[in-house]
Design a protein around this motif. Sequence first.
Motif, PDB file in Angstrom:
ATOM      1  N   HIS A  57       0.858  -1.190   0.000  1.00  0.00           N
ATOM      2  CA  HIS A  57       0.000   0.000   0.000  1.00  0.00           C
ATOM      3  C   HIS A  57       0.885   1.228   0.000  1.00  0.00           C
ATOM      4  CE1 HIS A  57      -3.581   2.307   1.991  1.00  0.00           C
ATOM      5  NE2 HIS A  57      -3.289   2.737   0.778  1.00  0.00           N
ATOM      6  N   LEU A  58       0.988   1.880  -1.161  1.00  0.00           N
ATOM      7  CA  LEU A  58       1.824   3.067  -1.298  1.00  0.00           C
ATOM      8  C   LEU A  58       1.046   4.308  -0.889  1.00  0.00           C
ATOM      9  CD1 LEU A  58       3.515   2.303  -4.736  1.00  0.00           C
ATOM     10  CD2 LEU A  58       4.521   2.046  -2.458  1.00  0.00           C
ATOM     11  N   GLN A  59       1.741   5.268  -0.271  1.00  0.00           N
ATOM     12  CA  GLN A  59       1.125   6.493   0.249  1.00  0.00           C
ATOM     13  C   GLN A  59      -0.043   6.110   1.172  1.00  0.00           C
ATOM     14  OE1 GLN A  59       1.404   7.570  -4.003  1.00  0.00           O
ATOM     15  NE2 GLN A  59       1.333   9.688  -3.245  1.00  0.00           N
ATOM     16  N   CYS A  60       0.290   5.277   2.144  1.00  0.00           N
ATOM     17  CA  CYS A  60      -0.713   4.611   2.983  1.00  0.00           C
ATOM     18  C   CYS A  60      -1.265   5.492   4.084  1.00  0.00           C
ATOM     19  CB  CYS A  60      -0.120   3.342   3.592  1.00  0.00           C
ATOM     20  SG  CYS A  60       1.190   3.653   4.823  1.00  0.00           S
ATOM     21  N   ASN A  61      -0.724   6.716   4.246  1.00  0.00           N
ATOM     22  CA  ASN A  61      -1.159   7.599   5.315  1.00  0.00           C
ATOM     23  C   ASN A  61      -0.987   6.891   6.658  1.00  0.00           C
ATOM     24  OD1 ASN A  61      -3.527   9.210   6.939  1.00  0.00           O
ATOM     25  ND2 ASN A  61      -2.579  10.501   5.376  1.00  0.00           N
ATOM     26  N   ALA A  74      -4.622 -10.580   4.159  1.00  0.00           N
ATOM     27  CA  ALA A  74      -3.448 -10.274   3.348  1.00  0.00           C
ATOM     28  C   ALA A  74      -2.243  -9.974   4.236  1.00  0.00           C
ATOM     29  CB  ALA A  74      -3.734  -9.079   2.444  1.00  0.00           C
ATOM     30  N   GLN A  75      -1.045 -10.152   3.664  1.00  0.00           N
ATOM     31  CA  GLN A  75       0.182  -9.707   4.302  1.00  0.00           C
ATOM     32  C   GLN A  75       0.506  -8.327   3.736  1.00  0.00           C
ATOM     33  OE1 GLN A  75       0.704 -13.143   2.610  1.00  0.00           O
ATOM     34  NE2 GLN A  75      -0.585 -13.681   4.342  1.00  0.00           N
ATOM     35  N   VAL A  76       0.508  -7.306   4.592  1.00  0.00           N
ATOM     36  CA  VAL A  76       0.537  -5.937   4.103  1.00  0.00           C
ATOM     37  C   VAL A  76       1.828  -5.212   4.457  1.00  0.00           C
ATOM     38  CG1 VAL A  76      -1.982  -5.727   4.156  1.00  0.00           C
ATOM     39  CG2 VAL A  76      -0.648  -5.035   6.154  1.00  0.00           C
ATOM     40  N   THR A  77       2.252  -4.357   3.527  1.00  0.00           N
ATOM     41  CA  THR A  77       3.340  -3.415   3.738  1.00  0.00           C
ATOM     42  C   THR A  77       2.833  -2.037   3.343  1.00  0.00           C
ATOM     43  OG1 THR A  77       5.037  -5.073   3.238  1.00  0.00           O
ATOM     44  CG2 THR A  77       5.688  -2.760   3.088  1.00  0.00           C
ATOM     45  N   GLY A  78       2.954  -1.083   4.246  1.00  0.00           N
ATOM     46  CA  GLY A  78       2.533   0.282   3.966  1.00  0.00           C
ATOM     47  C   GLY A  78       3.720   1.217   3.918  1.00  0.00           C
ATOM     48  N   VAL A  79       3.713   2.144   2.949  1.00  0.00           N
ATOM     49  CA  VAL A  79       4.801   3.103   2.782  1.00  0.00           C
ATOM     50  C   VAL A  79       4.212   4.503   2.698  1.00  0.00           C
ATOM     51  CG1 VAL A  79       6.719   3.857   1.309  1.00  0.00           C
ATOM     52  CG2 VAL A  79       6.209   1.409   1.539  1.00  0.00           C
ATOM     53  N   ASP A  80       4.789   5.432   3.447  1.00  0.00           N
ATOM     54  CA  ASP A  80       4.332   6.819   3.388  1.00  0.00           C
ATOM     55  C   ASP A  80       5.498   7.747   3.719  1.00  0.00           C
ATOM     56  OD1 ASP A  80       1.408   8.224   3.278  1.00  0.00           O
ATOM     57  OD2 ASP A  80       2.798   9.412   4.482  1.00  0.00           O
ATOM     58  N   ILE A  81       5.454   8.960   3.178  1.00  0.00           N
ATOM     59  CA  ILE A  81       6.527   9.925   3.399  1.00  0.00           C
ATOM     60  C   ILE A  81       6.454  10.584   4.769  1.00  0.00           C
ATOM     61  CG2 ILE A  81       5.348  11.971   2.462  1.00  0.00           C
ATOM     62  CD1 ILE A  81       8.021  12.604   0.998  1.00  0.00           C
ATOM     63  N   SER A  82       5.286  10.554   5.397  1.00  0.00           N
ATOM     64  CA  SER A  82       5.084  11.274   6.657  1.00  0.00           C
ATOM     65  C   SER A  82       5.540  10.460   7.862  1.00  0.00           C
ATOM     66  CB  SER A  82       3.601  11.634   6.818  1.00  0.00           C
ATOM     67  OG  SER A  82       3.321  12.040   8.140  1.00  0.00           O
ATOM     68  N   ASP A  83       6.442  11.030   8.654  1.00  0.00           N
ATOM     69  CA  ASP A  83       6.890  10.388   9.893  1.00  0.00           C
ATOM     70  C   ASP A  83       5.705  10.184  10.833  1.00  0.00           C
ATOM     71  OD1 ASP A  83      10.096  11.351   9.681  1.00  0.00           O
ATOM     72  OD2 ASP A  83       8.623  12.782   8.936  1.00  0.00           O
ATOM     73  N   GLU A  84       4.881  11.208  10.957  1.00  0.00           N
ATOM     74  CA  GLU A  84       3.731  11.164  11.868  1.00  0.00           C
ATOM     75  C   GLU A  84       2.778  10.048  11.460  1.00  0.00           C
ATOM     76  OE1 GLU A  84       1.568  12.548  15.187  1.00  0.00           O
ATOM     77  OE2 GLU A  84       3.510  13.271  14.468  1.00  0.00           O
ATOM     78  N   GLY A 100       1.112  -5.682  10.324  1.00  0.00           N
ATOM     79  CA  GLY A 100       1.481  -4.932   9.133  1.00  0.00           C
ATOM     80  C   GLY A 100       2.877  -4.371   9.289  1.00  0.00           C
ATOM     81  N   THR A 101       3.581  -4.257   8.182  1.00  0.00           N
ATOM     82  CA  THR A 101       4.894  -3.626   8.159  1.00  0.00           C
ATOM     83  C   THR A 101       4.739  -2.221   7.594  1.00  0.00           C
ATOM     84  OG1 THR A 101       6.012  -5.742   7.823  1.00  0.00           O
ATOM     85  CG2 THR A 101       7.233  -3.756   7.205  1.00  0.00           C
ATOM     86  N   PHE A 102       5.258  -1.224   8.315  1.00  0.00           N
ATOM     87  CA  PHE A 102       5.119   0.165   7.872  1.00  0.00           C
ATOM     88  C   PHE A 102       6.494   0.807   7.786  1.00  0.00           C
ATOM     89  CE2 PHE A 102       0.963  -0.862   9.572  1.00  0.00           C
ATOM     90  CZ  PHE A 102       0.131  -0.362   8.574  1.00  0.00           C
ATOM     91  N   GLU A 103       6.760   1.447   6.646  1.00  0.00           N
ATOM     92  CA  GLU A 103       8.068   2.027   6.389  1.00  0.00           C
ATOM     93  C   GLU A 103       7.918   3.481   5.941  1.00  0.00           C
ATOM     94  OE1 GLU A 103      10.609  -0.405   4.001  1.00  0.00           O
ATOM     95  OE2 GLU A 103       9.783  -2.275   4.815  1.00  0.00           O
ATOM     96  N   ARG A 104       8.708   4.359   6.592  1.00  0.00           N
ATOM     97  CA  ARG A 104       8.672   5.766   6.238  1.00  0.00           C
ATOM     98  C   ARG A 104       9.687   6.029   5.143  1.00  0.00           C
ATOM     99  NH1 ARG A 104       9.990  10.325   4.989  1.00  0.00           N
ATOM    100  NH2 ARG A 104      12.135   9.586   4.951  1.00  0.00           N
TER     101      ARG A 104
END
Length: 283
Positions: A57-61, A74-84, A100-104
């Motif tokens: 999930h790109l730009q996942c907020n 599902a096995q999910v990975t979220g990516v977003d530019i915002s640290d918050e 879920g895996t989340f990466e800034r």
Amino acid sequence: MLKKDLHEANRLSWNAATRAHNSHKGDQARFLREGGSTLFPEELELLGELRGRSVLHLQCNSGQDTLSIAARGAQVTGVDISDEAIDFARALSAGSGLPGTFERSDVYDWLASAPPARFDLVFCSYGVIGWLSDLKPWAEGISRVLKPGGRFVLVEFHPVLWLFDDKLRLAYPYGGGHHVPEAVGVGDYVALSGEGLVPWGFEEGVRNFKNPNPCHSFQWGVGEVINSFLRSGLMLERLEEYCYANGCKMIEGMREAPGHRYLLPEGVPELPLMLGLSVRKAG
């Protein structure tokens, strides 16, 4: 051409706005634990079966949609530019019990460094295209991380909508990647939309939010988006247009319809307000 300096300005603007947005949403972890979902029928239909799928999930907020996908197996990975946003998403994952895996990261940097052919599905939704300063490396990166036979699914506000200001006055050019600087920064659209985006119980939260950080968006047309994928070797499967907006009240006088949808004001001819897109990588 990528405009990384403007991406960085957007990161700061989204950091400030995300805090305001989540202040209205109450106990989101409890909502998810109790089986709640932030996904609308349009994205569920386009995504299809999710159980056992690997989903990027790109730009996942702040991860609400990402974890709603995880709840469906599902096995999910979220990516977003915002640290918050990423900090909140990680806490929401822990609090809801949904893994879920989340990466800034700037989405371009992440796609360029990720292992190839890793995901069954790549997903973006609602207010993402306008933050992309260049479609070519974005589409190429998505194609690169998809497995053979994998799909990219987009549910997005229609580019036609972004021709108008919030009073439905024609104010901006269509497409071409035109840069639109906004001194006021990312606004508090959650406060404006109320229960449209928080059906489990909107809270007052931050009042009269004013973002101290400007933001920068880019105007892209439907053809430009689709062609970026075709040039990256992906095949168009489906294109849908919808004359309503899910959850978000962006024009003054919009009317609420069933299912937390918003229609244009009474007496205004219908316009496409959302689009749905599915493209596939050859198997």
